[in-house]
Write an enzyme that holds these catalytic residues in place. Structure first.
Site, PDB file in Angstrom:
ATOM      1  N   THR A 149     -31.311   5.804  -7.602  1.00 35.02           N
ATOM      2  CA  THR A 149     -32.316   5.214  -6.933  1.00 35.02           C
ATOM      3  C   THR A 149     -32.651   6.882  -6.084  1.00 35.02           C
ATOM      4  O   THR A 149     -33.901   6.963  -6.100  1.00 35.02           O
ATOM      5  CB  THR A 149     -32.314   3.782  -5.612  1.00 35.02           C
ATOM      6  OG1 THR A 149     -31.765   2.486  -6.333  1.00 35.02           O
ATOM      7  CG2 THR A 149     -32.981   4.032  -4.838  1.00 35.02           C
ATOM      8  N   VAL A 150     -31.656   7.638  -5.622  1.00 37.24           N
ATOM      9  CA  VAL A 150     -31.483   8.405  -4.380  1.00 37.24           C
ATOM     10  C   VAL A 150     -32.125   9.444  -5.343  1.00 37.24           C
ATOM     11  O   VAL A 150     -32.654  10.635  -5.169  1.00 37.24           O
ATOM     12  CB  VAL A 150     -30.851   8.770  -3.506  1.00 37.24           C
ATOM     13  CG1 VAL A 150     -30.637   9.609  -2.774  1.00 37.24           C
ATOM     14  CG2 VAL A 150     -30.514   7.501  -2.607  1.00 37.24           C
ATOM     15  N   ALA A 168     -37.823  27.581   1.634  1.00 39.77           N
ATOM     16  CA  ALA A 168     -36.573  27.938   1.929  1.00 39.77           C
ATOM     17  C   ALA A 168     -36.459  29.476   1.335  1.00 39.77           C
ATOM     18  O   ALA A 168     -35.441  29.940   1.648  1.00 39.77           O
ATOM     19  CB  ALA A 168     -35.858  27.268   0.390  1.00 39.77           C
ATOM     20  N   ALA A 206     -25.587  15.022 -14.750  1.00 36.83           N
ATOM     21  CA  ALA A 206     -25.588  13.817 -15.247  1.00 36.83           C
ATOM     22  C   ALA A 206     -25.368  12.501 -14.778  1.00 36.83           C
ATOM     23  O   ALA A 206     -25.983  12.509 -13.121  1.00 36.83           O
ATOM     24  CB  ALA A 206     -23.836  14.857 -14.818  1.00 36.83           C
ATOM     25  N   GLU A 209     -26.729  -1.780  -0.660  1.00 33.46           N
ATOM     26  CA  GLU A 209     -25.672  -0.690  -2.049  1.00 33.46           C
ATOM     27  C   GLU A 209     -25.585  -1.783  -2.605  1.00 33.46           C
ATOM     28  O   GLU A 209     -25.463  -2.886  -2.726  1.00 33.46           O
ATOM     29  CB  GLU A 209     -24.232  -0.304  -0.839  1.00 33.46           C
ATOM     30  CG  GLU A 209     -24.316  -0.169   0.579  1.00 33.46           C
ATOM     31  CD  GLU A 209     -25.222   1.436   0.194  1.00 33.46           C
ATOM     32  OE1 GLU A 209     -24.165   1.957  -0.559  1.00 33.46           O
ATOM     33  OE2 GLU A 209     -25.703   1.872   0.316  1.00 33.46           O
ATOM     34  N   LYS A 249     -20.892   4.756   8.705  1.00 31.37           N
ATOM     35  CA  LYS A 249     -22.174   5.682   9.021  1.00 31.37           C
ATOM     36  C   LYS A 249     -21.797   6.156  10.963  1.00 31.37           C
ATOM     37  O   LYS A 249     -21.904   7.304  11.116  1.00 31.37           O
ATOM     38  CB  LYS A 249     -23.567   5.348   9.067  1.00 31.37           C
ATOM     39  CG  LYS A 249     -23.295   5.319   7.531  1.00 31.37           C
ATOM     40  CD  LYS A 249     -25.548   4.115   7.395  1.00 31.37           C
ATOM     41  CE  LYS A 249     -25.817   3.766   6.066  1.00 31.37           C
ATOM     42  NZ  LYS A 249     -26.829   3.383   6.198  1.00 31.37           N
TER      43      LYS A 249
HETATM   44  P1  NDP Z   1     -27.445   4.420  -8.047  1.00 29.00           P
HETATM   45  O1  NDP Z   1     -26.678   3.202  -8.400  1.00 29.00           O
HETATM   46  O2  NDP Z   1     -29.207   3.680  -7.938  1.00 29.00           O
HETATM   47  O3  NDP Z   1     -27.421   5.591  -8.682  1.00 29.00           O
HETATM   48  C1  NDP Z   1     -26.298   6.181  -8.687  1.00 29.00           C
HETATM   49  C2  NDP Z   1     -26.386   6.549 -10.305  1.00 29.00           C
HETATM   50  O4  NDP Z   1     -25.475   7.757 -10.535  1.00 29.00           O
HETATM   51  C3  NDP Z   1     -26.917   5.413 -11.445  1.00 29.00           C
HETATM   52  O5  NDP Z   1     -27.247   5.715 -12.147  1.00 29.00           O
HETATM   53  C4  NDP Z   1     -25.107   5.874 -12.046  1.00 29.00           C
HETATM   54  O6  NDP Z   1     -25.995   5.455 -13.185  1.00 29.00           O
HETATM   55  C5  NDP Z   1     -25.190   7.281 -11.919  1.00 29.00           C
HETATM   56  N1  NDP Z   1     -22.972   6.873 -12.413  1.00 29.00           N
HETATM   57  C6  NDP Z   1     -22.713   6.117 -12.134  1.00 29.00           C
HETATM   58  N2  NDP Z   1     -21.014   6.652 -12.443  1.00 29.00           N
HETATM   59  C7  NDP Z   1     -21.078   8.001 -12.806  1.00 29.00           C
HETATM   60  C8  NDP Z   1     -20.271   9.306 -13.499  1.00 29.00           C
HETATM   61  N3  NDP Z   1     -19.547   9.138 -13.365  1.00 29.00           N
HETATM   62  N4  NDP Z   1     -21.027  10.318 -13.997  1.00 29.00           N
HETATM   63  C9  NDP Z   1     -23.014  10.597 -13.383  1.00 29.00           C
HETATM   64  N5  NDP Z   1     -22.999   9.542 -13.063  1.00 29.00           N
HETATM   65  C10 NDP Z   1     -23.081   8.263 -12.741  1.00 29.00           C
HETATM   66  O7  NDP Z   1     -27.012   4.983  -6.372  1.00 29.00           O
HETATM   67  P2  NDP Z   1     -28.094   5.281  -4.597  1.00 29.00           P
HETATM   68  O8  NDP Z   1     -28.489   5.669  -5.529  1.00 29.00           O
HETATM   69  O9  NDP Z   1     -28.135   3.838  -4.427  1.00 29.00           O
HETATM   70  O10 NDP Z   1     -27.062   5.628  -3.894  1.00 29.00           O
HETATM   71  C11 NDP Z   1     -26.291   7.017  -4.039  1.00 29.00           C
HETATM   72  C12 NDP Z   1     -26.074   7.161  -3.577  1.00 29.00           C
HETATM   73  O11 NDP Z   1     -26.903   7.601  -2.225  1.00 29.00           O
HETATM   74  C13 NDP Z   1     -24.954   6.666  -2.878  1.00 29.00           C
HETATM   75  O12 NDP Z   1     -23.752   7.151  -2.249  1.00 29.00           O
HETATM   76  C14 NDP Z   1     -25.252   5.298  -1.861  1.00 29.00           C
HETATM   77  O13 NDP Z   1     -24.180   5.309  -0.744  1.00 29.00           O
HETATM   78  C15 NDP Z   1     -25.953   6.280  -0.942  1.00 29.00           C
HETATM   79  N6  NDP Z   1     -27.592   6.620   0.097  1.00 29.00           N
HETATM   80  C16 NDP Z   1     -28.745   5.267  -1.047  1.00 29.00           C
HETATM   81  C17 NDP Z   1     -29.534   5.007  -0.533  1.00 29.00           C
HETATM   82  C18 NDP Z   1     -30.048   4.229  -0.656  1.00 29.00           C
HETATM   83  O14 NDP Z   1     -31.197   4.181  -0.272  1.00 29.00           O
HETATM   84  N7  NDP Z   1     -30.303   3.758  -1.717  1.00 29.00           N
HETATM   85  C19 NDP Z   1     -29.290   5.728   1.391  1.00 29.00           C
HETATM   86  C20 NDP Z   1     -28.746   6.710   1.762  1.00 29.00           C
HETATM   87  C21 NDP Z   1     -27.464   6.806   1.165  1.00 29.00           C
HETATM   88  P3  NDP Z   1     -25.573   3.780 -14.103  1.00 29.00           P
HETATM   89  O15 NDP Z   1     -26.230   3.233 -13.471  1.00 29.00           O
HETATM   90  O16 NDP Z   1     -26.124   4.569 -15.259  1.00 29.00           O
HETATM   91  O17 NDP Z   1     -24.092   3.547 -13.685  1.00 29.00           O
HETATM   92  N1  HSE Z   2     -27.506   0.215   1.723  1.00 30.22           N
HETATM   93  C1  HSE Z   2     -27.418   1.046   2.784  1.00 30.22           C
HETATM   94  C2  HSE Z   2     -28.633   0.146   3.951  1.00 30.22           C
HETATM   95  C3  HSE Z   2     -28.304   1.780   2.791  1.00 30.22           C
HETATM   96  O1  HSE Z   2     -28.683  -1.107   3.841  1.00 30.22           O
HETATM   97  O2  HSE Z   2     -29.271   0.976   5.357  1.00 30.22           O
HETATM   98  C4  HSE Z   2     -28.968   3.608   2.900  1.00 30.22           C
HETATM   99  O3  HSE Z   2     -27.076   3.937   3.314  1.00 30.22           O
END
Ligand code: NDP
Ligand code: HSE
Length: 436
Positions: free
Chosen positions: A13-14, A33, A43, A190, A205
């Site tokens: 997602t992010v 920048a 990756a 999450e 947080k």
């Molecule tokens: P996602 O689950 O959408 O993305 C995580 C990605 O990492 C997936 O594509 C996953 O692949 C990949 N992944 C997992 N394991 C590995 C590995 N060993 N090596 C490489 N890639 C890997 O998570 P989000 O993007 O939602 O969240 C990412 C971070 O951002 C988290 O720490 C979250 O708490 C934080 N965050 C998220 C927010 C949100 O709105 N979603 C907001 C603020 C913070 P696969 O899907 O194939 O497992």
């Molecule tokens: N799961 C978190 C939320 C994502 O709902 O706010 C942002 O950190």
């Protein structure tokens, strides 16, 4: 100047939002920048999806170690999440002399002290604007914008999923499970939604905010955490009748005895701006001694809002990469050798106001018994609501709002009230903050 090369770990997602926004606004970002910022390596476990998302514009690998060990990479963005592999990769990147950007509040709230120490020793930056309140630049505000202030407290709606659930339940009368599924579909929740609904994500947080606000180490294990799963629709309605909204708040406050660090459902006056923050939106109120109250509002989750914060960190690092490490903004706002060990208070020592709901037999003297117990515990009543018993019922609800008192006083009083023969079941207790 040659471009700064970035390796992205996790294009979910992010990660995908970060890739897209960086590409879309490349020109403007470079002007800010002073150098072009290029994601040259990604990756992800799902390389097919990663290749589709990146459209052949960078190298895609499934082993994140190839990114953190690549000498060409200047900055590693960790967007995998969790404390397992993410911690290992972040520490490896630091050991390899790379700057790190992460949105991973779980990792920083639990292992932040170790990570920041390693980064300090290696002279690299670990930036984490996206880890608290997603797109809202609250880290920047606390660490830099408010640096003149002695911060008194910060309180925020810092979990979009739970705020979305509470808003939809209140406004549309929808069931908890239905709204949670929608939050997951929208990408707010999450990977493990227990973190959201049990208040753990908000506590991660709040822990980070507390460290930056007061110059203390991150101490998630000392935070008091209570989620929204036990909250009843009845209490949301009664709170409204008394002029309050219930929000899941993350609160950290400086007191003469120590620091409060807590997350729990909280009644707040409906007239406060923050009480009207609905849906997945986040807001943080910060009280500084010089500036007074300041309020930060925006999207706390989602692909591009979070990417906005990740890229802000990339730009910050790009600008400061050549600066002497001693003269950069410290990771936790205070110089590492100037941190304090002010204790985090246990919840029993916290002072706040309370909403108490009890079901009682509708007979003379019941109210007098309850108010006597409260008076004996030096708990003063601020407001009260007594409902007529429903047709054919012999029991009714009494709702009381108290003035401020210590949690241990209110707990002792509740035990005595529950022991009264005229009180049915348990007393519901929800904390109340005026935030004035
Ligand atoms: P996602 O689950 O959408 O993305 C995580 C990605 O990492 C997936 O594509 C996953 O692949 C990949 N992944 C997992 N394991 C590995 C590995 N060993 N090596 C490489 N890639 C890997 O998570 P989000 O993007 O939602 O969240 C990412 C971070 O951002 C988290 O720490 C979250 O708490 C934080 N965050 C998220 C927010 C949100 O709105 N979603 C907001 C603020 C913070 P696969 O899907 O194939 O497992
Ligand atoms: N799961 C978190 C939320 C994502 O709902 O706010 C942002 O950190």
């Amino acid at each position: 100047m040659k471009p700064i090369k970035v390796g992205l770990l996790g294009i979910g997602t992010v990660g995908s939002g970060t890739f897209n926004v960086l590409k879309r606004n490349q020109e403007e970002i470079t002007r800010r920048a002073g150098r072009s910022i290029q994601i040259t390596m990604v990756a992800d476990l799902n390389t097919t999806r990663a290749k589709e998302l990146t459209n052949g514009e960078c190298e895609v690998v499934n082993d994140a170690n190839l990114v953190v060990n690549n000498p060409e990479i200047d900055i590693v963005i960790e967007l995998i999440g969790g404390y397992g592999i993410a911690k290992e990769l972040v520490l490896k990147a630091i050991a390899n002399g790379k700057h790190v950007v992460t949105a991973n509040k779980a990792l920083l709230a639990t292992h932040g002290n170790e990570i920041f120490k390693a980064a300090q020793e290696k002279g690299v930056m670990v930036a984490f604007e996206a880890a608290v309140a997603g797109g809202i630049p609250i880290i920047k505000a606390l660490r830099e914008g408010l640096t003149a202030n002695r911060i008194e407290w910060a309180a925020g709606i810092i979990n979009g999923t739970t705020n979305f659930i509470l808003s939809e339940m209140r406004e549309k009368g929808l069931d908890f499970d239905v709204v949670l599924k929608e939050a997951q579909r929208l990408g707010y929740a999450e990977a493990d939604p227990t973190f959201d609904i049990e208040g753990i994500d908000a506590a991660h947080k709040a822990t980070i905010m507390s460290a930056i606000a007061f110059g203390i180490p991150v101490q998630f294990d000392k935070a008091y955490v209570e989620g929204i799963t036990k909250l009843q629709a009845t209490d949301i309605r009664y709170a409204e009748q008394l002029g309050y909204r219930i929000k899941l708040l993350g609160i950290t406050r400086r007191t003469p005895h120590g620091i409060e660090l807590r997350v729990h459902p909280t009644l707040i006056p409906a007239k406060r701006l923050i009480a009207n923050v609905e849906g997945a939106m986040n807001a943080v109120l910060v009280q500084g001694d010089a500036v007074g109250a300041t309020l930060y509002y925006g999207k706390g989750a989602g692909s591009e809002p979070t990417a906005s914060a990740v890229i802000a960190d990339l730009v910050d690092i790009t600008r400061l990469a050549t600066a002497d490490p001693e003269h950069r903004v410290p990771h936790l706002a205070f110089q590492p050798n100037a941190m304090t060990d002010t204790p985090i208070l246990p919840i029993s020592e916290v002072t706040t106001s309370y909403y108490l709901r009890m079901q009682v037999a509708d007979q003379p003297g019941v109210l007098a018994d309850v108010t006597r117990i409260l008076a004996d515990s030096t708990i003063s009543i601020d407001a009260m609501l007594q409902k007529e018993p429903a047709e054919g019922e012999t029991e009714t609800d009494i709702i009381m709002l108290t003035h401020q008192t210590q949690e241990k006083n209110v707990e002792a009083a509740i035990a005595k009230i529950e022991a009264l023969p005229t009180v049915v079941g348990q007393v519901t207790k929800i904390r109340l903050e005026q935030l004035s």
